[in-house]
Enzyme design. Structure first.
Site, PDB file in Angstrom:
ATOM      1  N   ASP A   1       0.879  -1.158   0.000  1.00  0.00           N
ATOM      2  CA  ASP A   1       0.000   0.000   0.000  1.00  0.00           C
ATOM      3  C   ASP A   1       0.924   1.217   0.000  1.00  0.00           C
ATOM      4  O   ASP A   1       1.424   1.614   1.050  1.00  0.00           O
ATOM      5  CB  ASP A   1      -0.906  -0.011   1.229  1.00  0.00           C
ATOM      6  CG  ASP A   1      -1.860   1.170   1.254  1.00  0.00           C
ATOM      7  OD1 ASP A   1      -2.337   1.569   0.173  1.00  0.00           O
ATOM      8  OD2 ASP A   1      -2.119   1.703   2.343  1.00  0.00           O
TER       9      ASP A   1
ATOM     10  N   GLU B   1      -1.053  -1.297  -4.867  1.00  0.00           N
ATOM     11  CA  GLU B   1      -2.282  -0.534  -5.097  1.00  0.00           C
ATOM     12  C   GLU B   1      -2.060   0.445  -6.234  1.00  0.00           C
ATOM     13  O   GLU B   1      -1.083   1.211  -6.232  1.00  0.00           O
ATOM     14  CB  GLU B   1      -2.698   0.228  -3.838  1.00  0.00           C
ATOM     15  CG  GLU B   1      -4.015   0.955  -4.016  1.00  0.00           C
ATOM     16  CD  GLU B   1      -4.500   1.602  -2.749  1.00  0.00           C
ATOM     17  OE1 GLU B   1      -5.152   0.910  -1.947  1.00  0.00           O
ATOM     18  OE2 GLU B   1      -4.219   2.788  -2.554  1.00  0.00           O
TER      19      GLU B   1
ATOM     20  N   ASP C   1      -2.753   1.220   6.868  1.00  0.00           N
ATOM     21  CA  ASP C   1      -1.889   0.947   5.714  1.00  0.00           C
ATOM     22  C   ASP C   1      -1.421  -0.513   5.727  1.00  0.00           C
ATOM     23  O   ASP C   1      -1.291  -1.141   4.675  1.00  0.00           O
ATOM     24  CB  ASP C   1      -0.662   1.866   5.725  1.00  0.00           C
ATOM     25  CG  ASP C   1      -1.040   3.320   5.896  1.00  0.00           C
ATOM     26  OD1 ASP C   1      -1.324   3.964   4.882  1.00  0.00           O
ATOM     27  OD2 ASP C   1      -1.077   3.790   7.048  1.00  0.00           O
TER      28      ASP C   1
END
EC number: 3.1.21.10
Length: 179
Positions: free
Chosen positions: A7, A68, A141
């Site tokens: 992330d 991501e 996160d």
């Protein structure tokens, strides 16, 4: 299949490793956050993110890296930092010959919770449940990184079959024509 989920972020870059196959219980191998000081020079922050990701790759030896996909936000500065951290993760994986997959936030949320509009708390709760953890990983996160890895494990078989079908169709198409 062992997947490192990333992330991306400059201040907090979530990382998580999940192992398993679609349709079977998954196992969390590790989870954490690579942190950089907000007041540090951008170049030094990117090097710190690289070093952190390299440590995770060395320690956990993933077969895939799921990152991501950066999407447009209102804050251009945040988008730039996220995109830069994302590029560092992709570079680290590519340098080692590890395949990289990009997943959108809504794709990850839909895979893990059933809704592409789920909030952070819902994603954290489902990651906790799916990986049989005693509590949601903190900060968010870290939970998001695990969700990325889960999403990739569940979606990779279908994506691979689709890519193979497209490649086969392209190879069989008459020369000069593609579908």
């Amino acid at each position: 299949m062992r997947v490192l989920g990333v992330d991306p972020g400059l201040t907090r870059c979530g990382v998580g490793v999940v192992e398993g196959v679609a349709g079977r219980p998954l196992t969390m191998i590790g989870v954490g956050v690579v942190r950089t000081p907000a007041d540090a020079d951008l170049g030094h922050r990117l090097v710190a993110v690289e070093q952190g990701i390299e440590q995770w790759l060395d320690e956990h030896r993933p077969e895939f890296v799921a990152v991501e996909q950066v999407f447009s936000q209102h804050n251009v500065r945040t988008v730039m930092g996220t995109a830069q951290a994302s590029a560092v993760a992709m570079l680290c994986a590519a340098r080692r010959g590890i395949p990289v997959a990009l997943h959108t936030p809504s794709e990850v949320k839909a895979a893990v919770t059933g809704s592409g509009r789920a909030d952070k708390a819902q994603v954290g709760a489902m990651v906790t449940r799916l990986l049989r953890l005693s509590a949601p990983p903190k900060p968010a996160d870290a939970a998001d990184a695990l969700a990325l890895a889960i999403c990739h494990i569940w979606r990779a078989p279908a994506q691979n079959r689709l890519q193979q079908a497209v490649a086969l169709h392209t190879a069989q198409a008459p020369k000069g024509r593609t579908a």
